[in-house]
Write a protein that holds these residues in place. Structure first.
Motif, PDB file in Angstrom:
ATOM      1  N   THR A 170       0.840  -1.194   0.000  1.00 26.75           N
ATOM      2  CA  THR A 170       0.000   0.000   0.000  1.00 26.75           C
ATOM      3  C   THR A 170       0.878   1.248   0.000  1.00 26.75           C
ATOM      4  O   THR A 170       0.646   2.181  -0.779  1.00 26.75           O
ATOM      5  CB  THR A 170      -0.948  -0.009   1.221  1.00 26.75           C
ATOM      6  N   LYS A 171       1.896   1.263   0.843  1.00 28.19           N
ATOM      7  CA  LYS A 171       2.813   2.411   0.927  1.00 28.19           C
ATOM      8  C   LYS A 171       3.450   2.655  -0.447  1.00 28.19           C
ATOM      9  O   LYS A 171       3.505   3.780  -0.935  1.00 28.19           O
ATOM     10  CB  LYS A 171       3.876   2.125   1.999  1.00 28.19           C
ATOM     11  N   GLN A 172       3.932   1.581  -1.073  1.00 27.25           N
ATOM     12  CA  GLN A 172       4.596   1.694  -2.374  1.00 27.25           C
ATOM     13  C   GLN A 172       3.623   2.205  -3.447  1.00 27.25           C
ATOM     14  O   GLN A 172       3.957   3.117  -4.208  1.00 27.25           O
ATOM     15  CB  GLN A 172       5.170   0.332  -2.774  1.00 27.25           C
ATOM     16  N   ALA A 173       2.421   1.646  -3.503  1.00 26.35           N
ATOM     17  CA  ALA A 173       1.434   2.065  -4.505  1.00 26.35           C
ATOM     18  C   ALA A 173       1.023   3.522  -4.285  1.00 26.35           C
ATOM     19  O   ALA A 173       0.841   4.276  -5.244  1.00 26.35           O
ATOM     20  CB  ALA A 173       0.213   1.147  -4.461  1.00 26.35           C
ATOM     21  N   CYS A 174       0.893   3.933  -3.018  1.00 26.46           N
ATOM     22  CA  CYS A 174       0.544   5.328  -2.715  1.00 26.46           C
ATOM     23  C   CYS A 174       1.687   6.259  -3.123  1.00 26.46           C
ATOM     24  O   CYS A 174       1.445   7.346  -3.654  1.00 26.46           O
ATOM     25  CB  CYS A 174       0.209   5.493  -1.234  1.00 26.46           C
ATOM     26  N   ASP A 175       2.936   5.831  -2.895  1.00 26.53           N
ATOM     27  CA  ASP A 175       4.097   6.634  -3.314  1.00 26.53           C
ATOM     28  C   ASP A 175       4.101   6.819  -4.834  1.00 26.53           C
ATOM     29  O   ASP A 175       4.360   7.909  -5.339  1.00 26.53           O
ATOM     30  CB  ASP A 175       5.411   5.974  -2.878  1.00 26.53           C
ATOM     31  N   PHE A 176       3.828   5.745  -5.571  1.00 22.46           N
ATOM     32  CA  PHE A 176       3.775   5.864  -7.037  1.00 22.46           C
ATOM     33  C   PHE A 176       2.629   6.791  -7.449  1.00 22.46           C
ATOM     34  O   PHE A 176       2.795   7.638  -8.324  1.00 22.46           O
ATOM     35  CB  PHE A 176       3.640   4.494  -7.715  1.00 22.46           C
ATOM     36  N   THR A 177       1.469   6.645  -6.804  1.00 20.16           N
ATOM     37  CA  THR A 177       0.329   7.502  -7.119  1.00 20.16           C
ATOM     38  C   THR A 177       0.670   8.969  -6.849  1.00 20.16           C
ATOM     39  O   THR A 177       0.387   9.839  -7.669  1.00 20.16           O
ATOM     40  CB  THR A 177      -0.917   7.059  -6.312  1.00 20.16           C
ATOM     41  N   ASP A 178       1.298   9.234  -5.692  1.00 22.27           N
ATOM     42  CA  ASP A 178       1.657  10.616  -5.327  1.00 22.27           C
ATOM     43  C   ASP A 178       2.641  11.237  -6.312  1.00 22.27           C
ATOM     44  O   ASP A 178       2.679  12.456  -6.469  1.00 22.27           O
ATOM     45  CB  ASP A 178       2.266  10.660  -3.919  1.00 22.27           C
ATOM     46  N   ASN A 179       3.451  10.412  -6.965  1.00 19.34           N
ATOM     47  CA  ASN A 179       4.477  10.911  -7.885  1.00 19.34           C
ATOM     48  C   ASN A 179       4.144  10.651  -9.355  1.00 19.34           C
ATOM     49  O   ASN A 179       4.987  10.877 -10.229  1.00 19.34           O
ATOM     50  CB  ASN A 179       5.833  10.270  -7.545  1.00 19.34           C
ATOM     51  N   LEU A 180       2.921  10.194  -9.612  1.00 20.60           N
ATOM     52  CA  LEU A 180       2.540   9.818 -10.974  1.00 20.60           C
ATOM     53  C   LEU A 180       2.656  10.977 -11.961  1.00 20.60           C
ATOM     54  O   LEU A 180       3.164  10.803 -13.070  1.00 20.60           O
ATOM     55  CB  LEU A 180       1.109   9.266 -10.960  1.00 20.60           C
ATOM     56  N   GLU A 181       2.216  12.150 -11.556  1.00 18.19           N
ATOM     57  CA  GLU A 181       2.259  13.309 -12.448  1.00 18.19           C
ATOM     58  C   GLU A 181       3.707  13.680 -12.773  1.00 18.19           C
ATOM     59  O   GLU A 181       4.049  13.935 -13.927  1.00 18.19           O
ATOM     60  CB  GLU A 181       1.538  14.495 -11.794  1.00 18.19           C
ATOM     61  N   LEU A 182       4.557  13.691 -11.755  1.00 21.56           N
ATOM     62  CA  LEU A 182       5.980  13.979 -11.946  1.00 21.56           C
ATOM     63  C   LEU A 182       6.601  12.976 -12.928  1.00 21.56           C
ATOM     64  O   LEU A 182       7.308  13.363 -13.869  1.00 21.56           O
ATOM     65  CB  LEU A 182       6.712  13.915 -10.602  1.00 21.56           C
ATOM     66  N   LEU A 183       6.309  11.705 -12.729  1.00 25.47           N
ATOM     67  CA  LEU A 183       6.845  10.660 -13.603  1.00 25.47           C
ATOM     68  C   LEU A 183       6.285  10.786 -15.018  1.00 25.47           C
ATOM     69  O   LEU A 183       7.030  10.682 -15.997  1.00 25.47           O
ATOM     70  CB  LEU A 183       6.545   9.276 -13.015  1.00 25.47           C
ATOM     71  N   ALA A 184       4.981  11.036 -15.135  1.00 23.60           N
ATOM     72  CA  ALA A 184       4.350  11.175 -16.456  1.00 23.60           C
ATOM     73  C   ALA A 184       4.940  12.361 -17.213  1.00 23.60           C
ATOM     74  O   ALA A 184       5.227  12.269 -18.413  1.00 23.60           O
ATOM     75  CB  ALA A 184       2.842  11.325 -16.307  1.00 23.60           C
ATOM     76  N   ASP A 185       5.149  13.473 -16.497  1.00 20.96           N
ATOM     77  CA  ASP A 185       5.739  14.661 -17.132  1.00 20.96           C
ATOM     78  C   ASP A 185       7.154  14.384 -17.632  1.00 20.96           C
ATOM     79  O   ASP A 185       7.615  15.007 -18.586  1.00 20.96           O
ATOM     80  CB  ASP A 185       5.752  15.848 -16.161  1.00 20.96           C
ATOM     81  N   ALA A 186       7.841  13.447 -16.983  1.00 19.28           N
ATOM     82  CA  ALA A 186       9.199  13.073 -17.400  1.00 19.28           C
ATOM     83  C   ALA A 186       9.167  11.972 -18.464  1.00 19.28           C
ATOM     84  O   ALA A 186      10.217  11.473 -18.878  1.00 19.28           O
ATOM     85  CB  ALA A 186      10.001  12.623 -16.185  1.00 19.28           C
ATOM     86  N   GLY A 187       7.959  11.559 -18.894  1.00 17.38           N
ATOM     87  CA  GLY A 187       7.837  10.567 -19.975  1.00 17.38           C
ATOM     88  C   GLY A 187       7.705   9.130 -19.526  1.00 17.38           C
ATOM     89  O   GLY A 187       7.894   8.208 -20.316  1.00 17.38           O
ATOM     90  N   TYR A 188       7.362   8.914 -18.246  1.00 15.51           N
ATOM     91  CA  TYR A 188       7.252   7.548 -17.724  1.00 15.51           C
ATOM     92  C   TYR A 188       5.807   7.176 -17.419  1.00 15.51           C
ATOM     93  O   TYR A 188       5.084   7.946 -16.800  1.00 15.51           O
ATOM     94  CB  TYR A 188       8.053   7.394 -16.423  1.00 15.51           C
ATOM     95  N   ASP A 189       5.408   5.971 -17.861  1.00 17.99           N
ATOM     96  CA  ASP A 189       4.153   5.374 -17.431  1.00 17.99           C
ATOM     97  C   ASP A 189       4.513   4.391 -16.316  1.00 17.99           C
ATOM     98  O   ASP A 189       5.652   3.910 -16.264  1.00 17.99           O
ATOM     99  CB  ASP A 189       3.489   4.618 -18.591  1.00 17.99           C
ATOM    100  N   VAL A 190       3.559   4.095 -15.445  1.00 18.70           N
ATOM    101  CA  VAL A 190       3.814   3.173 -14.336  1.00 18.70           C
ATOM    102  C   VAL A 190       2.780   2.055 -14.352  1.00 18.70           C
ATOM    103  O   VAL A 190       1.580   2.310 -14.454  1.00 18.70           O
ATOM    104  CB  VAL A 190       3.752   3.908 -12.967  1.00 18.70           C
ATOM    105  N   ILE A 191       3.266   0.820 -14.257  1.00 15.99           N
ATOM    106  CA  ILE A 191       2.381  -0.349 -14.174  1.00 15.99           C
ATOM    107  C   ILE A 191       2.826  -1.180 -12.978  1.00 15.99           C
ATOM    108  O   ILE A 191       4.001  -1.561 -12.874  1.00 15.99           O
ATOM    109  CB  ILE A 191       2.461  -1.222 -15.455  1.00 15.99           C
TER     110      ILE A 191
END
Length: 155
Positions: free
Chosen positions: A48-69
């Motif tokens: 849960t902690k890991q998935a929430c961390d990815f969710t919290d940083n999703l926009e930052l990652l997407a703006d840098a060109g990364y999708d997350v699965i």
């Protein structure tokens, strides 16, 4: 035990059901970088902690060109509960057969509370736009891992 992937290896393609039962494939992300992370089980504290961390940083990652699965051995119904309960935005897919987990070297022997067990090895593989492994991190910690990836990728 499955082989661990190395930078430069072709990332094994996959098509798995997401929390809504829709098929998600790695090939459909060609032209974008993809962070594929493997976790043992939805609705557990570390995952849960890991998935929430990815969710919290999703926009930052997407703006840098990364999708997350996120990939776990859970069925879509459990992933849907996980997503709703934790308000997750990250794409979660289920691999109950563990074939993708094995193909990525994210399933096998690991130490759990001092005992050797067989299970999901918390891992993250970064795939480049061409479908090749850019980075492969194995036995990662659930907490602080997303921040480390962001730092390692220079985002």
């Amino acid at each position: 035990m499955s082989e661990r992937l190395q930078p430069g290896d072709p990332a094994p393609d996959f098509t798995l059901p997401d929390a809504d039962g829709n098929e998600v494939s790695l090939a459909s992300h060609k032209g974008r970088k993809v962070i594929v992370y493997f976790y043992p089980a939805a609705l557990t504290p570390g995952c849960t902690k890991q998935a929430c961390d990815f969710t919290d940083n999703l926009e930052l990652l997407a703006d840098a060109g990364y999708d997350v699965i996120g990939v776990s051995p859970d069925k879509p119904e459990k992933l849907a509960k996980f997503r709703e309960k934790e308000n997750l935005k990250v794409t979660l897919v289920g691999d109950p057969e563990k074939s993708v987990l094995e193909a990525y070297g994210a399933y096998g022997e690991k130490k759990l509370y001092g005992k050797v067990v067989t299970g999901v090895i918390r891992s993250t593989v970064v795939v480049d736009e061409e479908g090749k492994v850019e980075h492969a991190f194995y036995n990662v910690k659930a907490t602080g891992h997303v921040a480390k990836i962001i730092k390692d990728l220079g985002i």
